[in-house]
Write a protein that holds these residues in place. Structure first.
Motif, short mmCIF file in Angstrom:
data_model
loop_
_atom_site.label_atom_id
_atom_site.label_comp_id
_atom_site.label_asym_id
_atom_site.label_seq_id
_atom_site.Cartn_x
_atom_site.Cartn_y
_atom_site.Cartn_z
N UNK A 214 1.83 3.51 -9.96
CA UNK A 214 1.65 5.40 -9.60
C UNK A 214 2.84 5.56 -8.89
N UNK A 215 2.71 5.87 -7.51
CA UNK A 215 2.92 6.11 -6.26
C UNK A 215 4.52 6.44 -6.40
N UNK A 216 5.12 4.98 -6.77
CA UNK A 216 6.68 4.97 -7.10
C UNK A 216 6.75 6.09 -8.40
N UNK A 217 6.70 5.98 -9.52
CA UNK A 217 6.77 6.61 -9.93
C UNK A 217 7.01 8.60 -10.07
N UNK A 218 5.60 8.47 -9.68
CA UNK A 218 5.90 10.17 -8.99
C UNK A 218 6.86 10.65 -7.87
N UNK A 219 7.00 9.46 -7.33
CA UNK A 219 8.17 10.27 -6.14
C UNK A 219 9.37 10.31 -7.00
N UNK A 220 10.00 9.68 -8.12
CA UNK A 220 11.37 10.02 -8.70
C UNK A 220 11.31 11.63 -9.54
N UNK A 221 9.83 12.24 -9.82
CA UNK A 221 9.52 13.13 -9.90
C UNK A 221 9.70 14.52 -8.93
N UNK B 92 7.34 14.78 -6.45
CA UNK B 92 6.11 14.90 -6.47
C UNK B 92 5.47 14.87 -4.91
N UNK B 93 4.14 15.58 -4.20
CA UNK B 93 4.38 14.77 -3.11
C UNK B 93 2.57 14.08 -4.03
N UNK B 94 2.30 13.01 -3.21
CA UNK B 94 1.00 12.05 -3.19
C UNK B 94 1.06 11.64 -2.83
N UNK B 95 -0.83 11.93 -2.83
CA UNK B 95 -2.03 11.78 -1.51
C UNK B 95 -3.00 11.05 -2.82
N UNK B 96 -4.22 9.60 -1.90
CA UNK B 96 -4.60 8.83 -2.80
C UNK B 96 -5.32 8.63 -1.52
N UNK B 97 -7.02 8.33 -2.06
CA UNK B 97 -7.85 7.56 -1.33
C UNK B 97 -8.50 6.44 -1.46
N UNK B 98 -8.80 5.38 -0.97
CA UNK B 98 -8.99 4.37 -1.30
C UNK B 98 -9.73 3.87 -0.39
N UNK B 99 -11.01 3.77 -0.31
CA UNK B 99 -11.78 2.81 0.27
C UNK B 99 -12.12 1.35 1.53
N UNK B 100 -10.90 0.58 0.48
CA UNK B 100 -11.11 -0.56 0.83
C UNK B 100 -9.41 -0.98 1.70
N UNK B 101 -8.48 0.03 1.49
CA UNK B 101 -7.37 0.49 2.30
C UNK B 101 -7.15 1.29 3.45
N UNK B 102 -6.24 0.36 4.39
CA UNK B 102 -6.35 1.00 5.58
C UNK B 102 -5.14 2.97 5.63
N UNK B 103 -5.20 3.61 6.32
CA UNK B 103 -4.75 4.37 5.96
C UNK B 103 -2.90 3.35 6.37
N UNK B 104 -2.84 3.70 6.91
CA UNK B 104 -1.34 2.62 7.49
C UNK B 104 -1.45 1.74 6.26
N UNK B 105 -2.25 1.21 4.97
CA UNK B 105 -2.07 0.44 3.86
C UNK B 105 -1.71 1.35 3.02
N UNK B 106 -2.21 2.33 2.71
CA UNK B 106 -2.02 3.31 1.77
C UNK B 106 -0.40 3.76 2.11
N UNK B 107 -0.63 4.08 2.88
CA UNK B 107 1.01 4.86 2.99
C UNK B 107 2.53 3.98 2.83
#
Length: 343
Positions: A169-176, A178-193
């Protein structure tokens, strides 16, 4: 080491590549049971099963064939349970772990398919495509300005879950743009980035995003997560999109948020009951685009899922650890049970 595994799958539709790959492997004995009309024969086959491959969608498979404590007790030879998708709603993972049964899913196999449909829902809602289609088919006469929508380009997209699908989704969003924010308790901030999004807490995501899209599993932590309070916390005029699982969002609370005008629209692929009843309030709204849990159902996705599932079972037949273990903590117990089965 090659193990002759007894593999049984539910007789729901699957891409033929599964039976081709599993059925032709020398270390596997494959059988299929009918999910309706021949219960005694089905239970007889399952009682012999060491690997049970079953439909992932809970409403597509009769409840008696879901993996529960009761089924596990009736099938003492089971070593592994394989879901036919990335989700595993038909499997009680906790019960499997307690019984020493490995659980595998096919995470990532339909990720691009789901991401594409999530974006399709997003665009359809924002540009009011389905509303225009319905009005034209009814023969209505209206100006183009009456059905004027909004571009998604440049908007702020919030992803709840940044796994295989969220990453795409982030890959597709950047093509538009878009600014992409995300939350995921199973990932570190670095992994999300690294996966293409800016990590934020849930409250910030809800407050800032023009579009919120769900890509999280259905489990104890997420069940009912998007309730009335969550919808109230979303930005005025935002869109809500979900291709995750029914039950994560409260359908009545969503209907209220749309009726009051707090949310501008919703794209829904998943429902508490699938398919939803024809008189469901959300289906009566022009600003809701509805699909029938088909985001992961494309020819390409179904092929990928079936192929990955077969490959994981073939790995098990070779005594190897599969890459998509849902409960990795069970592996030592599984290995011991496998050795005992070979004695």
């Amino acid at each position: 080491m090659t193990v002759k595994l007894k593999v049984v799958r539910s007789g729901t539709w699957t891409n033929p590549v599964f039976d081709e790959l599993v059925g032709s492997h020398a270390g596997v004995d494959l059988d299929v049971f009918s999910v309706s009309g021949a219960d005694q024969e089905a239970w007889s086959k399952l009682a012999q099963a060491q690997v049970y491959h079953l439909m992932a969608s809970r409403d597509d498979l009769p409840a008696q064939w879901h993996v529960t404590d009761e089924l596990l007790q009736r099938c003492p030879n089971l070593l592994c349970v394989s879901s036919s998708g990335a989700g595993y709603d038909t499997i009680d993972v906790e019960a499997c772990t307690k019984a020493g049964v490995a659980v595998v899913n096919q995470a990532g196999g339909n990720a691009m398919s789901v991401a594409e449909q999530a974006f399709g829902l997003m665009i359809a809602v924002s540009r009011r495509l389905c509303e225009q289609d319905r009005r034209l088919r009814r023969g209505e006469r209206f100006s183009r300005e009456e059905v004027m929508g909004h571009d998604i380009g440049g908007r702020v997209l919030g992803l709840v879950g940044m796994g295989h699908i969220g990453t795409r989704m982030a890959i597709l969003a950047h093509a538009f743009n878009m600014t992409v924010l995300a939350t995921d308790p199973y990932l570190t901030a670095q992994e999300i980035e690294q996966r293409g999004a800016t990590p934020v807490a849930m409250d910030e995501l809800l407050a800032r995003c023009d579009i919120v899209s769900l890509h999280c599993p259905r489990n104890k932590e997420t069940l009912g997560m998007f309730d009335a309070a969550a919808f109230r916390a979303m930005k005025q005029g935002a869109l809500f999109i979900t291709t995750a699982r029914g039950g994560i969002h409260d359908e009545a609370a969503l209907a209220h948020a749309l009726q009051t005008g707090h949310l501008r629209g919703a794209g829904l692929d998943v429902w508490s009951v699938e398919p939803p009843p024809a008189d469901h309030p959300l289906l009566a709204m022009d600003n809701v685009v509805a699909t029938h849990h088909t985001a992961g159902v494309s020819h390409e996705a179904r092929y990928n899922i079936a192929k990955i599932a077969a490959e994981q079972i073939v790995l098990l037949a070779g005594g190897n650890r599969p890459p998509r273990l849902v409960n990795p903590e069970v592996w030592p117990v599984y290995a011991q049970r496998l050795r005992q089965a070979l004695l």
